[in-house]
Structure formats: C-alpha cells, structure tokens
Design an enzyme around this catalytic site. Structure first.
Site, mmCIF file in Angstrom:
data_model
loop_
_atom_site.group_PDB
_atom_site.id
_atom_site.type_symbol
_atom_site.label_atom_id
_atom_site.label_comp_id
_atom_site.label_asym_id
_atom_site.label_seq_id
_atom_site.Cartn_x
_atom_site.Cartn_y
_atom_site.Cartn_z
ATOM 1 N N PRO A 226 0.767 -1.373 -0.011
ATOM 2 C CA PRO A 226 -0.095 -0.102 -0.099
ATOM 3 C C PRO A 226 0.811 1.253 0.187
ATOM 4 O O PRO A 226 0.372 2.287 -0.077
ATOM 5 C CB PRO A 226 -0.784 -0.101 1.437
ATOM 6 C CG PRO A 226 -0.064 -1.004 2.265
ATOM 7 C CD PRO A 226 0.755 -2.032 1.322
ATOM 8 N N ASP A 249 3.013 1.501 -12.000
ATOM 9 C CA ASP A 249 1.808 2.437 -11.912
ATOM 10 C C ASP A 249 1.892 3.578 -11.147
ATOM 11 O O ASP A 249 2.913 3.885 -10.602
ATOM 12 C CB ASP A 249 0.768 1.595 -11.264
ATOM 13 C CG ASP A 249 0.107 0.415 -12.297
ATOM 14 O OD1 ASP A 249 0.459 0.335 -13.319
ATOM 15 O OD2 ASP A 249 -0.569 -0.429 -11.382
ATOM 16 N N LYS A 271 -1.424 4.876 -14.423
ATOM 17 C CA LYS A 271 -2.670 5.153 -14.986
ATOM 18 C C LYS A 271 -3.611 4.657 -13.521
ATOM 19 O O LYS A 271 -3.160 4.264 -12.788
ATOM 20 C CB LYS A 271 -3.224 3.910 -16.130
ATOM 21 C CG LYS A 271 -3.729 2.484 -15.427
ATOM 22 C CD LYS A 271 -3.592 1.682 -16.626
ATOM 23 C CE LYS A 271 -3.104 0.483 -16.246
ATOM 24 N NZ LYS A 271 -3.898 -0.464 -15.289
ATOM 25 N N GLY A 303 -0.307 -2.442 -4.109
ATOM 26 C CA GLY A 303 -1.023 -3.526 -3.145
ATOM 27 C C GLY A 303 -0.643 -4.893 -3.669
ATOM 28 O O GLY A 303 0.344 -5.400 -3.984
ATOM 29 N N ASP A 304 -1.719 -5.758 -3.946
ATOM 30 C CA ASP A 304 -1.601 -7.208 -4.458
ATOM 31 C C ASP A 304 -1.977 -6.936 -5.776
ATOM 32 O O ASP A 304 -3.061 -6.474 -6.343
ATOM 33 C CB ASP A 304 -2.387 -8.170 -3.532
ATOM 34 C CG ASP A 304 -2.190 -9.428 -4.032
ATOM 35 O OD1 ASP A 304 -1.337 -10.061 -3.707
ATOM 36 O OD2 ASP A 304 -2.833 -10.002 -5.193
ATOM 37 N N ILE A 307 -5.440 -8.078 -7.334
ATOM 38 C CA ILE A 307 -6.692 -7.346 -6.610
ATOM 39 C C ILE A 307 -6.585 -6.196 -7.313
ATOM 40 O O ILE A 307 -6.143 -5.139 -7.306
ATOM 41 C CB ILE A 307 -6.678 -7.046 -5.347
ATOM 42 C CG1 ILE A 307 -6.759 -8.404 -4.605
ATOM 43 C CG2 ILE A 307 -7.793 -6.219 -4.818
ATOM 44 C CD1 ILE A 307 -6.834 -8.168 -2.990
ATOM 45 N N THR A 332 -2.353 -6.120 0.321
ATOM 46 C CA THR A 332 -3.451 -5.241 -0.421
ATOM 47 C C THR A 332 -3.988 -3.973 0.618
ATOM 48 O O THR A 332 -3.886 -4.120 1.716
ATOM 49 C CB THR A 332 -4.901 -6.098 -0.713
ATOM 50 O OG1 THR A 332 -5.597 -5.387 -1.397
ATOM 51 C CG2 THR A 332 -5.429 -6.663 0.555
ATOM 52 N N ALA A 333 -4.433 -3.089 0.001
ATOM 53 C CA ALA A 333 -4.746 -1.813 0.466
ATOM 54 C C ALA A 333 -5.694 -2.135 1.750
ATOM 55 O O ALA A 333 -5.790 -1.453 2.871
ATOM 56 C CB ALA A 333 -5.491 -0.813 -0.410
ATOM 57 N N MET A 384 -11.532 1.853 -5.008
ATOM 58 C CA MET A 384 -11.813 2.870 -5.868
ATOM 59 C C MET A 384 -13.276 3.294 -5.705
ATOM 60 O O MET A 384 -14.154 3.359 -6.736
ATOM 61 C CB MET A 384 -11.752 2.370 -7.571
ATOM 62 C CG MET A 384 -10.368 1.767 -7.777
ATOM 63 S SD MET A 384 -9.981 1.235 -9.225
ATOM 64 C CE MET A 384 -10.474 -0.431 -8.778
HETATM 65 N N1 SAH Z 1 -3.908 -3.629 -6.190
HETATM 66 C C1 SAH Z 1 -4.303 -2.702 -5.363
HETATM 67 C C2 SAH Z 1 -5.473 -2.050 -5.620
HETATM 68 C C3 SAH Z 1 -5.242 -1.392 -7.154
HETATM 69 S S1 SAH Z 1 -6.888 -0.534 -7.386
HETATM 70 C C4 SAH Z 1 -4.505 -3.423 -4.002
HETATM 71 O O1 SAH Z 1 -4.383 -4.648 -3.839
HETATM 72 O O2 SAH Z 1 -4.482 -2.583 -3.032
HETATM 73 C C5 SAH Z 1 -6.505 1.045 -6.738
HETATM 74 C C6 SAH Z 1 -7.370 1.407 -5.535
HETATM 75 O O3 SAH Z 1 -6.808 0.994 -4.409
HETATM 76 C C7 SAH Z 1 -7.538 2.939 -5.190
HETATM 77 O O4 SAH Z 1 -8.392 3.538 -6.030
HETATM 78 C C8 SAH Z 1 -7.709 2.595 -3.559
HETATM 79 O O5 SAH Z 1 -8.964 2.267 -3.636
HETATM 80 C C9 SAH Z 1 -6.882 1.491 -3.375
HETATM 81 N N2 SAH Z 1 -5.717 1.810 -2.705
HETATM 82 C C10 SAH Z 1 -4.401 1.487 -3.065
HETATM 83 N N3 SAH Z 1 -3.440 2.040 -2.327
HETATM 84 C C11 SAH Z 1 -4.029 2.402 -1.340
HETATM 85 C C12 SAH Z 1 -3.701 3.118 -0.089
HETATM 86 N N4 SAH Z 1 -2.454 3.222 0.154
HETATM 87 N N5 SAH Z 1 -4.451 3.450 0.734
HETATM 88 C C13 SAH Z 1 -6.073 3.571 0.522
HETATM 89 N N6 SAH Z 1 -6.376 2.972 -0.761
HETATM 90 C C14 SAH Z 1 -5.467 2.617 -1.403
#
Ligand code: SAH
Length: 466
Positions: A226, A249, A271, A303-304, A307, A332-333, A384
């Site tokens: 995250p 990204d 993106k 994140g992961d 996801i 993941t977040a 999102m």
């Molecule tokens: N693969 C990522 C998600 C990618 S989609 C994962 O597993 O976390 C992008 C969305 O992830 C963002 O719009 C938000 O909702 C969330 N996100 C990613 N990083 C974040 C963070 N540090 N804090 C809060 N939300 C986060």
C-alpha cells in the site's frame, strides 16, 4: 546535504596532525590505515605515538606546530583538545592550504571524519553531519555485523579479475557473474580453500558464465503493497534489486522506486484505477519488447497484483508472446486500512466473510449484489469507491441497509499522510465531499475504527491521522 562524502586519494600525500593525547591517538589509529605520509607535531606525545614513530609509520616532531610545518599537506587535524591551541594551529594550516578538521569542533572544521566500516578496499563511510553520533555508531555496528570480514579479501581477488571478466558482455551477464562470485561462490571457496581456492573458483566461475546460454527475458508481476516501503515483501525487494526494467503504476510511492538499482530503467505507465484499455495494450507491448532483449522486468503494481490489478490481461499477453512470468503477491490496501483502524477484516460473530468490491469499473459505477450487502453484519472492502460513493449509498439504502451502518474511509493507508474518515451510510457521500480527499482511498463498509466501537451509532465526524 551540508557535507558531501568523497573518497580522497591518500597514497603518498602529506597529512599533518597537531596533538599527542587521547584525541590525537583516536584519529591516528584511523589515519594509519591510509597510505598517507603522516606528520605529528606535539611537545607531549603519548607512548603509542613514540612507538609508531619508531616503527616508521609516522614522522614525529617533538615540539608544538610552527608556521611552515603544514606546507604541502592536503589535510590537517587539530587534536590538542585545547580551544586556543586548536585555533592557533588551524589558522596556520589554513594559511598553508590544507583542509582543516578540529576535533570536536564541527562549526570551525572544513571537513569531518565519518564513522568507517573497513573492509579495504571496500570502505563504508557514515556521516550524520555531526547531528547524531549515536546513530552513526549504531549503523556502523549493524554494518560490521552484516559485512563478512572476508569481504576485503574477496574484493582484492576480484579486482585482479576485472580485466578477464570483460570477456563477458557488459550489463546483465557481467553483473550476474560478479553477484555469483561475491555472494555465493567466492565466500564459500574462501571459507573452504582460502585465498588460493577463491582465485581458482573465480577462474572456473568465469568459464561457466562465458559458456552459459543467454538468460531469457522474464517478467515478475510484483505487488508493491500500500505504500510504506517496509510493507514490501522480501521477495519484492529482491526483485527490485535485480530488475533491469521497472514498469510501474502511478500509485507506487517514490520511496519504493528508490529501492531500484541505479541502472534500472524506470517506466511510469501511470494509470489510475481502471484506465482505458489501449493503455493495457501499450503496457503489454512494452513488457514484451524488453523481455525479448533478455531483460529482467518488474511489473510493479500497488497493493496485491491480483486485486484490481488487471493481472490476467497482462498474463494472457505474456503467454501469447511466449514470455516467462512469475507473480509476487503484495499486501493489499484493505489489509493496511484495517490495520490502521485497529480492526480485523473478519470477526467471529460479526462477519465471517469479507467482500472485496470496486466502486466503479470500466463500464462506470459497478453493480453489486445489493440485497446481500445490505444485510446487517456484512463487511466489504471497497476499492476505487470515492467517485461512486453516492451511488453506493443510494443503492444500499434502497435495499434496506441501516443508515447507521459504519463506513470508514482510509486515504493513503500505511503512508505518512494517511487519514481516516469515520462515517456511516447515512452521511457517507456528504462526509466524503467535505473531506476532499485527493489520495487513493479505500472504503471499509461495515467496519468502524476500534476506539469508536462502543459509541456506534453516532454522529460521524472526520478523524485525521492514524
Ligand atoms: N492492487 C491494489 C488495488 C489497485 S486499485 C491493492 O491490492 O491494493 C486502486 C485502488 O486501491 C485505489 O483507488 C484505492 O481504492 C486502493 N488503494 C491503493 N493503495 C491505497 C492506499 N495506500 N490507501 C488506500 N487505498 C489504496
């Protein structure tokens, strides 16, 4: 940076020190490791200094420093531990063109001596600009433990081999050879067969690498977590260390990109969330093009990667092109957000399942099984969701969800600028509008911050900070 670290060529250079007590001794112990000509001036030398002079390791003049003594020297140490004497000697030294260090007087020194980890020819210099000597010592201790004492010997042997290793093409192949020598083959051979053995091992290893088939390009799809670099997995760190090309990204924190090799090519395919699909085609083409050159590629995703990471599209493209890949999962977040509010994502008696949803997808606001979500005790991590919050709120209320259902929004989870907004379904959209969040945010539906558990339901208000 108030002080810029450099390594000064000392071979045959003149270096002068004034003083003969403890401070002088401490500095001399360090300076004697160099190949400089050391001249010491003091009317009162400690016995060690006399011994060193007797062994011809330094020149001792048994009187106080006088004008002319520093002429031609590059460095001067004022180590009399007496402010007036130090001021006098350093004025002479400065006039005679040497750079001056006054022991324990940062303000009047032109240079400072770092803490040193000595694995000559590998030397690590640690400086804190005088701000935290304790920290410098701790870092030194840490490195002393981490760097094998044989590193110096290995490096000296390796240095003689640099020419021969040029038989390997510059870049990845040569790097692989040296990495193998320093971290695997070399230490083992040195421990088992001594310096001679290490030298022979280097010969054999070079042959092996010269005859090895070229390495195939490879893509590691890596979860960067995250944002907090400490939440990277060890595997992700290693992949970053080794990557030739990093395609990342927009959400990847700069602190994480810092961990890449200096020579790595960084490509930002920025993106946000679900971008247009032409981006995907371009990203796939980029990966394939680099992989065909034999590059080790890290496709870094926040994140992961599994996801909302559009993983499958990229894997399909790589498969179609015959490019090898592997996946390194990340945190993941939702996990980071739950941690920040002291909650678990599942809890016996509350929610035995957790739904992972997205607020909007390529087609716009995402439709869900609203009736199921509206049931009491349901918990969901909604990615999102900022833009779709009003839609989400409307649909859930329409399907009978309690307006008091807790909703917590965590922005920039795990990062220094993390914020937590505590809300409930009734006021979600309005609260979000007011909070004007600009960073990535995740919505935890059905979960409230731990401290607030007892008070629910309540009038929500924005709570900032972890
Ligand atoms: N693969 C990522 C998600 C990618 S989609 C994962 O597993 O976390 C992008 C969305 O992830 C963002 O719009 C938000 O909702 C969330 N996100 C990613 N990083 C974040 C963070 N540090 N804090 C809060 N939300 C986060």
């Amino acid at each position: 940076m108030k002080h810029f670290p450099i390594f000064l060529a000392m071979e045959g250079q003149k270096l002068v020190l004034s003083g003969g007590g403890d401070a002088a001794l401490a500095k001399l112990r360090l300076l004697l490791k160099t190949e400089a000509r050391i001249e010491v001036f003091t009317a009162d030398p400690a016995p060690e200094i006399v011994t060193w002079a007797g062994e011809d390791r330094l020149d001792l003049t048994a009187r106080a420093l006088q004008p002319g003594d520093v002429a031609g020297a590059v460095l001067f140490y004022a180590a009399d531990e007496d402010a007036r004497e130090d001021a006098r000697t350093s004025a002479i030294a400065r006039a005679e063109g040497a750079l001056v260090n006054i022991v324990d007087n940062l303000a009047d020194s032109q240079f400072i001596t770092p803490a040193i980890v000595d694995r000559d020819p590998v030397t690590v210099a640690i400086g804190t600009e005088g701000a935290a000597p304790v920290l410098a010592r701790a870092i030194k201790r840490d490195l002393e433990e981490r760097l094998p004492v044989t590193l110096g010997a290995l490096t000296r042997i390796g240095k003689r081999f640099r020419r021969a290793a040029e038989g390997l093409p510059f870049g990845r192949k040569r790097r692989d050879f040296w990495a193998d020598y320093y971290f695997t083959t070399g230490p083992r051979a040195l421990a088992e067969d001594g310096p001679q053995g290490a030298e022979e091992a280097l010969n054999t290893l070079l042959d092996t690498h010269l005859n090895a088939a070229p390495r195939a390009g490879h893509v590691a799809l890596v979860g960067a977590g995250p944002g907090d670099p400490e939440l990277l997995t060890l595997k992700a760190r290693r992949a970053l260390d080794e990557a030739d090309v990093i395609i990342h990204d927009r959400l990847i924190a700069p602190e994480i990109l810092e961990l890449a090799r200096r020579e790595a090519t960084l490509i930002d395919v920025g993106k946000e969330g679900f971008g247009p699909s032409t981006d995907q085609t371009r990203i796939a083409a980029l990966m394939i093009r680099h992989a065909r050159t034999g590059a080790q590629i890290v496709r870094l995703k926040s994140g992961d990667p599994a996801i909302y990471g559009r993983l499958d599209e990229e894997l399909t493209a790589l498969d179609a092109a015959g490019v090898g890949w592997s996946i390194i999962p990340g945190l993941t977040a939702a996990s980071a957000a739950a941690a920040s509010i002291g909650q678990s994502l599942t809890q016996r008696g509350r929610n035995s399942s957790l739904r992972i949803l997205t607020g909007h997808d390529t087609k716009g606001f995402a439709e869900q099984d609203w009736a199921a979500l509206a049931r009491p005790g349901t918990a969901a991590a909604i990615y999102m969701a900022k833009r779709g919050a009003r839609f989400l709120q409307g649909r859930l209320l329409m399907h009978g969800a309690s307006p008091q259902t807790p909703v917590t929004i965590v922005e920039n989870a795990s990062r220094a600028d993390q914020t937590v907004l505590q809300s409930c379904l009734a006021t979600l959209a309005a609260d979000l509008d007011r909070a004007e969040m600009s960073g990535p945010a995740i919505l935890l539906y059905g979960l409230a911050p731990r401290a607030a558990l007892a008070e629910i339901p309540q009038v929500p208000e924005a709570a900032h900070g972890p």
